[in-house]
Design an enzyme around this catalytic site. Structure first.
Site, PDB file in Angstrom:
ATOM      1  CG  ASP A 189      -3.921   5.525   3.724  1.00 23.91           C
ATOM      2  OD1 ASP A 189      -4.380   5.144   2.624  1.00 23.91           O
ATOM      3  OD2 ASP A 189      -3.380   4.761   4.535  1.00 23.91           O
ATOM      4  CB  CYS A 192      -2.941   2.992  -2.942  1.00 23.98           C
ATOM      5  SG  CYS A 192      -1.867   1.601  -3.400  1.00 23.98           S
ATOM      6  CG  HIS A 244      -1.851   1.191   1.275  1.00 21.77           C
ATOM      7  ND1 HIS A 244      -2.783   1.461   0.304  1.00 21.77           N
ATOM      8  CD2 HIS A 244      -1.950   2.191   2.204  1.00 21.77           C
ATOM      9  CE1 HIS A 244      -3.437   2.564   0.625  1.00 21.77           C
ATOM     10  NE2 HIS A 244      -2.942   3.032   1.765  1.00 21.77           N
TER      11      HIS A 244
END
Length: 460
Positions: free
Chosen positions: A368, A418, A351
């Site tokens: 995030d 991401c 991630h």
């Protein structure tokens, strides 16, 4: 089964052998003991046939009753008769035998009855479907078995080539019409093809040039091809028909061998070298690798060099594992406290996230796209900044650092975008733009980042 009587030479008949009362009404005998030929010729032909046995007559009557019952059931329960009428007509001679003595509602041919009642010409063939009524009609004047009442002889019936009926005053809507006052319908113009050969050749030349510039058709959008066609031909190409043809031409072009991508294509910028495998991570929902992240971060930093410093993607992993001593040489030629923003990409397992340090405000903000709370990450960055301030002899930056988690940011809806979100965070923060993108914009932004990497500059 019927059979013709066999004529043979018989011996003279002796009347005294049979009782005269029983046989007197069948024949007479003239004087001389011979047959009465005149009386025999006047008798019905049925009396000349051979007498059948009671069992044969009983079997024949039973078969006729079964066929008549089948006929009654078929024509009473349905209005669509062609299939059943064929089946009934295949009975052939059996149907014709008892058709001559049918009763009302019996098993005769309805087509023959209609034809006789209307005195139709030999070429006119009425359809049985025109004389069938539904069960719920409830007319007492109609024929049994669902047949509609037959029209009188005075009413003229018009039968068209499609078996539509009407009266002489009101002809059938789909029957023959008078062609005298009818205006011919204008012929439909054949629409021009969506794209001509010249248009297709232009599309192929655009694709060839695109392939040489970007090494593949990954960042290509249909709207871009349509815009170029409109610039060349000065015609609208955004109609659905033309758009569909252009998409088909692009897909056909991609299927050709060697047109999918150019394996030898490379992008070089400073110390970064991107191959087609690296650029291919921007296609679809692939995960972005470190080479793409680092080169795009350098493009962001070079867009506003006096304001932003971008750290390498391996920086945080080295800091977390080896502490300040493992990364103290990474900024020996850079004074990070003279910058306004420090952008630090964070990669944990699978991630990507981002830490943005606002040097003037002494804030450490964690971004995030999945909105996870990684509390250790801001602490590691705060310790690094304090150690760096001590080494660079900047005591004003040794304390008063605050950490924040930015929750109201664009959020991803999958597990693959991401990295693309992190790069967009860096770009928008560096250019001081509000976050106006979301998950639905990721396909377009991926293609845009591909082009920015190939041109080695950001699109403002």
């Amino acid at each position: 089964m019927r059979h013709s009587p066999v004529q043979r030479h018989l011996t003279p008949f002796a009347s005294h052998l049979l009782p005269p009362v029983k046989h007197g009404k069948l024949f007479r005998i003239r004087e001389g003991g011979c047959w009465d030929q005149d009386e025999e010729e006047e008798e019905s032909p049925l009396k000349k046939t051979c007498r059948q046995s009671p069992r044969q007559r009983r079997g024949r009557r039973q078969r006729l009753r079964v066929l008549r019952s089948l006929y009654m059931r078929l024509y009473k329960r349905t209005i669509s008769l062609p299939f059943y009428w064929k089946m009934w007509g295949s009975l052939g001679g059996r149907r014709r035998r008892f058709g001559s003595r049918r009763r009302e509602g019996g098993g005769g041919s309805a087509g023959m009855v209609v034809g006789k009642a209307q005195r139709l010409r030999p070429m006119e063939e009425p359809s049985l479907a025109n004389h069938i009524a539904e069960e719920d009609a409830g007319s007492t004047l109609g024929l049994p078995n669902g047949f509609s009442p037959l029209p009188s002889e005075s009413d003229a019936i018009l039968i068209s080539n499609v078996c539509s009926m009407g009266t002489a005053d009101s002809p059938a809507p789909n029957g023959p019409h008078n062609q005298g006052g009818r205006t011919p319908t204008p012929e439909k113009e054949i629409p021009a093809p969506a794209l001509t050969e010249e248009h297709v050749a232009c599309v192929q030349s655009i694709l060839d040039q695109f392939l040489q510039t970007y090494g593949s058709l990954i960042p290509l959008g249909t709207d871009e091809v349509l815009d170029k066609l409109e610039d060349v031909f000065q015609q609208p190409f955004s109609t659905p028909a033309r758009r569909a043809v252009v998409q088909h031409v692009i897909q056909s072009y991609q299927r050709l061998p060697g047109n999918n991508l150019v394996r030898s294509f490379r992008v070089t910028y400073k110390r970064h070298v991107l191959s087609m495998d690296d650029l291919g991570t921007l296609y679809g929902q692939n995960w972005l690798n470190d080479q793409v992240m680092n080169m795009y971060g350098d493009l962001v930093m070079d867009a506003v060099p006096e304001k932003v410093h971008f750290f390498n993607s391996f920086f945080y992993d080295k800091l977390r594992t080896k502490g300040y001593d493992g990364v103290k040489r990474w900024t020996k030629n850079v004074d990070i406290f003279s910058k306004q923003l420090l952008l630090i990409p964070i990669h944990l397992e699978v991630h990507w996230s981002l830490v943005c340090v606002d040097v003037t405000k002494r804030t450490i903000t964690y971004f995030d796209s999945q909105r996870t709370l990684n509390r250790r990450c801001p602490k590691h960055i705060a310790k690094y900044l304090q150690a760096e301030a001590i080494k660079k002899e900047r005591p004003e930056f040794e304390s008063d650092w605050k950490g924040f988690f930015k929750m109201n940011v664009a959020r991803q809806n999958n597990d693959s975008d991401c990295g693309a979100f992190v790069l967009q965070y860096c770009k928008f923060l560096a250019l001081e733009l509000p976050f106006t993108f979301g998950q639905q914009d990721m396909p377009k932004l991926r293609r845009q980042m591909y082009k920015e990497l190939c041109h080695c500059r950001l699109t403002m």
